[in-house]
Design a protein around this motif. Structure first.
Motif, PDB file in Angstrom:
ATOM      1  N   GLY A  44       0.820  -1.201   0.000  1.00  0.00           N
ATOM      2  CA  GLY A  44       0.000   0.000   0.000  1.00  0.00           C
ATOM      3  C   GLY A  44       0.847   1.241   0.000  1.00  0.00           C
ATOM      4  O   GLY A  44       2.067   1.187   0.014  1.00  0.00           O
ATOM      5  N   MET A  45       0.163   2.378  -0.021  1.00  0.00           N
ATOM      6  CA  MET A  45       0.838   3.662  -0.179  1.00  0.00           C
ATOM      7  C   MET A  45       0.602   4.535   1.052  1.00  0.00           C
ATOM      8  O   MET A  45      -0.522   4.664   1.527  1.00  0.00           O
ATOM      9  N   LEU A  46       1.694   5.097   1.547  1.00  0.00           N
ATOM     10  CA  LEU A  46       1.595   6.106   2.602  1.00  0.00           C
ATOM     11  C   LEU A  46       2.002   7.418   1.967  1.00  0.00           C
ATOM     12  O   LEU A  46       3.159   7.601   1.578  1.00  0.00           O
ATOM     13  N   THR A  47       1.049   8.337   1.812  1.00  0.00           N
ATOM     14  CA  THR A  47       1.356   9.590   1.115  1.00  0.00           C
ATOM     15  C   THR A  47       1.954  10.609   2.079  1.00  0.00           C
ATOM     16  O   THR A  47       1.817  10.488   3.292  1.00  0.00           O
ATOM     17  N   LEU A  48       2.582  11.627   1.521  1.00  0.00           N
ATOM     18  CA  LEU A  48       3.203  12.687   2.319  1.00  0.00           C
ATOM     19  C   LEU A  48       2.202  13.339   3.261  1.00  0.00           C
ATOM     20  O   LEU A  48       2.512  13.602   4.419  1.00  0.00           O
ATOM     21  N   LYS A  49       1.007  13.566   2.741  1.00  0.00           N
ATOM     22  CA  LYS A  49      -0.024  14.249   3.521  1.00  0.00           C
ATOM     23  C   LYS A  49      -0.357  13.454   4.789  1.00  0.00           C
ATOM     24  O   LYS A  49      -0.552  14.031   5.853  1.00  0.00           O
ATOM     25  N   GLU A  50      -0.410  12.119   4.640  1.00  0.00           N
ATOM     26  CA  GLU A  50      -0.811  11.289   5.770  1.00  0.00           C
ATOM     27  C   GLU A  50       0.373  10.906   6.657  1.00  0.00           C
ATOM     28  O   GLU A  50       0.187  10.352   7.735  1.00  0.00           O
ATOM     29  N   ALA A  51       1.601  11.192   6.210  1.00  0.00           N
ATOM     30  CA  ALA A  51       2.763  10.687   6.924  1.00  0.00           C
ATOM     31  C   ALA A  51       3.106  11.507   8.159  1.00  0.00           C
ATOM     32  O   ALA A  51       3.544  10.963   9.172  1.00  0.00           O
ATOM     33  N   SER A  52       2.923  12.802   8.069  1.00  0.00           N
ATOM     34  CA  SER A  52       3.394  13.635   9.173  1.00  0.00           C
ATOM     35  C   SER A  52       2.598  14.924   9.209  1.00  0.00           C
ATOM     36  O   SER A  52       2.091  15.389   8.178  1.00  0.00           O
ATOM     37  N   SER A  53       2.520  15.518  10.386  1.00  0.00           N
ATOM     38  CA  SER A  53       1.834  16.809  10.461  1.00  0.00           C
ATOM     39  C   SER A  53       2.808  17.943  10.155  1.00  0.00           C
ATOM     40  O   SER A  53       2.400  19.088   9.983  1.00  0.00           O
ATOM     41  N   ASP A  54       4.109  17.626  10.086  1.00  0.00           N
ATOM     42  CA  ASP A  54       5.103  18.638   9.696  1.00  0.00           C
ATOM     43  C   ASP A  54       4.925  18.992   8.231  1.00  0.00           C
ATOM     44  O   ASP A  54       4.391  18.213   7.453  1.00  0.00           O
ATOM     45  N   LYS A  74      -7.931  -3.870  -4.057  1.00  0.00           N
ATOM     46  CA  LYS A  74      -6.943  -3.998  -2.985  1.00  0.00           C
ATOM     47  C   LYS A  74      -5.798  -2.991  -3.078  1.00  0.00           C
ATOM     48  O   LYS A  74      -4.637  -3.336  -2.915  1.00  0.00           O
ATOM     49  N   ILE A  75      -6.145  -1.751  -3.393  1.00  0.00           N
ATOM     50  CA  ILE A  75      -5.157  -0.682  -3.281  1.00  0.00           C
ATOM     51  C   ILE A  75      -5.337  -0.088  -1.884  1.00  0.00           C
ATOM     52  O   ILE A  75      -6.433   0.351  -1.524  1.00  0.00           O
ATOM     53  N   ILE A  76      -4.264  -0.110  -1.091  1.00  0.00           N
ATOM     54  CA  ILE A  76      -4.370   0.266   0.312  1.00  0.00           C
ATOM     55  C   ILE A  76      -3.779   1.653   0.539  1.00  0.00           C
ATOM     56  O   ILE A  76      -2.727   1.972  -0.007  1.00  0.00           O
ATOM     57  N   ASP A  77      -4.466   2.467   1.342  1.00  0.00           N
ATOM     58  CA  ASP A  77      -3.927   3.757   1.771  1.00  0.00           C
ATOM     59  C   ASP A  77      -3.697   3.714   3.272  1.00  0.00           C
ATOM     60  O   ASP A  77      -4.561   3.278   4.031  1.00  0.00           O
ATOM     61  N   PHE A  78      -2.517   4.202   3.681  1.00  0.00           N
ATOM     62  CA  PHE A  78      -2.174   4.199   5.099  1.00  0.00           C
ATOM     63  C   PHE A  78      -2.186   5.610   5.654  1.00  0.00           C
ATOM     64  O   PHE A  78      -2.107   6.586   4.920  1.00  0.00           O
TER      65      PHE A  78
END
Lengths: 228, 238
Positions: A91-101, A130-134
């Motif tokens: 799955g994909m962890l995008t920049l937006k969801e990765a950190s509040s910085d 089955k495309i996963i977003d984290f």
């Protein structure tokens, strides 16, 4: 009137008839064919009211929405990280969801999460293909530092946690280790001493092997106190 | 030649001694061994896992890939390692025999790999392979509607149908119609039916009838093997 062919916690194999008649309803691990409800997995039956389900004894992790999992960074792309969970899907962890910085455009993403880093993360969305977003935004979601990770069968995760977390808090208190369990069957253990980590690992291994025993909590309690 | 008994003394509809074992390969997600007489097949299942090249992926459901191979020492004359015309054909028919019971809807874009290896061959290898593969798939926790049982029948003495042909009988003079078949034990559906030789319509129908009966016995062996593998957990629960 429908008739039940199996008892609670019976071992069943694919194609075994669980119940006859329309009074019972098929849940996970089962299917209906004509008048019968049959098992589609090797597992143990659980009956709650009219619902019949089969909990598998083997198999890979099938991702579900809102699951907290322990994933590994497999790749870094221009706008996020590819996370692997030990099952067939990444799955994909995008920049937006990765950190509040604020992460600047073109920044070196490996300074946040590098290849092979273990992350406690949550599945926010999952599509039909089955495309996963984290996401990493949420209580307890973070990068894991130190400790070790072991893999157990995903279907046995609820037993390791116990009722309202009774089993896991017992292990935590007794060994003094910090333990995080991902729904994908990965367990992170971190203690002050290697012996403590080993003890917690052994306890979890016992739970995995004897996950369907009655009085498992007492057994683990005994193991943690006396070492047997 | 009057034929009252088979070369190894079995009755016409008697199977060879069978043995099945589940969970023999630790590195695989699921595995099984199936032995019938001197024929030994092992099967390993890996997956569901990512499928590459990407154009082979199916976005609607998972893909099943089977691979059948003989070990070079499994036959009397050394078999040259690697795929052959024969092994490719058997891989394909095995895949088609197993696919109807599998529920792969939950694994889009993924693949389930089944590797069947014949350790010792004494006829009926594709059937032993299918029996082992069906156990290995169940062991891997892949949803299935049923197990698959397979057996080969033949015709000797021009009209006598025999069940579970061995190599000695296969090599007999005088046209033996070797008919391997795979049957779903619950519904009696036939998922594999091949025939090599000459046979009349009646003989084929008789073959299928006897094959179905034999599959009931095979199913019992398979069921017991699966329950034995996970039985330890169940006994503990009692």
């Amino acid at each position: 009137m429908g008739e039940l062919k199996v008892k609670e916690k019976d071992l069943v194999i694919p194609g075994e008839i669980l119940a006859e008649g329309m009074d019972y309803l098929p849940s996970t691990g089962t299917f209906r064919e004509g008048e019968h409800i049959l098992s589609s997995l090797v597992g143990l039956t659980y009956i709650s009211g009219r619902l019949i389900k089969v909990i598998p004894l083997s198999g890979k992790y099938v991702p579900k929405k809102d699951d907290m999992v322990i994933g590994t960074v497999k790749n870094i792309t221009l706008n996020g990280w590819i996370i692997e969970l030990g099952g067939p899907y990444t799955g994909m962890l995008t920049l937006k969801e990765a950190s509040s910085d604020f992460i600047e455009r073109g920044a070196d993403l490996s300074q946040y999460f590098d290849f092979g880093d273990m992350l406690v993360t949550k599945i926010v969305n999952i599509t039909k293909s089955k495309i996963i977003d984290f996401t990493m935004k949420g209580p307890g979601l973070r990068k894991l530092k130190g400790g070790k990770v072991i893999q157990i069968t995903p279907s046995k995760v609820p037993r390791v946690i116990g009722k309202q977390g009774s089993m896991i808090s017992m292990i935590k208190e007794s060994t003094g280790c910090r333990v995080i369990i991902g729904q994908n069957g990965r367990v992170w253990i971190s203690g002050n001493k290697p012996e403590e980590e080993l003890k917690a690992t052994r306890a979890i291994m016992i739970i995995e092997q004897e996950s369907h025993t009655e009085g498992l909590t007492d057994k683990i309690k005994n193991f943690l106190e006396k070492g047997v | 030649m009057a034929y009252t008994k088979r070369t190894d003394g079995r009755k016409f509809d008697e199977l060879r001694e069978m043995e099945a074992k589940v969970g023999i390969i630790k590195s695989a997600d699921g595995s099984a061994m199936f032995r019938v007489g001197k024929t030994i097949a092992i099967a390993a299942v890996r997956g569901p896992r990512d499928l590459y090249p990407k154009f082979k992926q199916d976005s609607q459901k998972g893909v099943l890939r089977c691979n059948y191979d003989l070990m070079s020492f499994s036959v009397t004359e050394r078999k040259r390692p690697g795929p052959s015309r024969r092994s490719q054909e058997i891989s394909l028919v095995t895949e088609k025999a197993l696919l109807p019971v599998l529920e792969l809807d939950n694994f889009p874009n993924a693949v389930v790999d089944v590797f069947i290896t014949i350790v010792q061959a004494d006829a009926g290898t594709r059937c032993a392979g299918i029996n082992a593969a069906s156990l290995a798939l169940a062991d891997a926790g892949i949803p299935m509607k049923d197990l698959v049982c397979a057996v080969a029948t033949g015709i000797i003495n021009e009209d006598k149908v025999i069940v579970d042909v061995n190599k000695e009988e296969e090599d007999l003079e005088g046209g033996l119609a070797d008919t391997p078949m795979a049957i779903l034990p619950r519904s009696g559906e036939v998922t594999l039916l091949q025939m090599d030789g000459e046979a009349s319509k009646e003989e084929i129908l008789e073959s299928i009838k006897l094959g179905k009966r034999a599959c009931e016995q095979i199913y019992r062996v398979q069921r017991d093997a699966l329950k034995e593998r996970y039985g330890g957990m169940k006994d503990a629960a009692d």
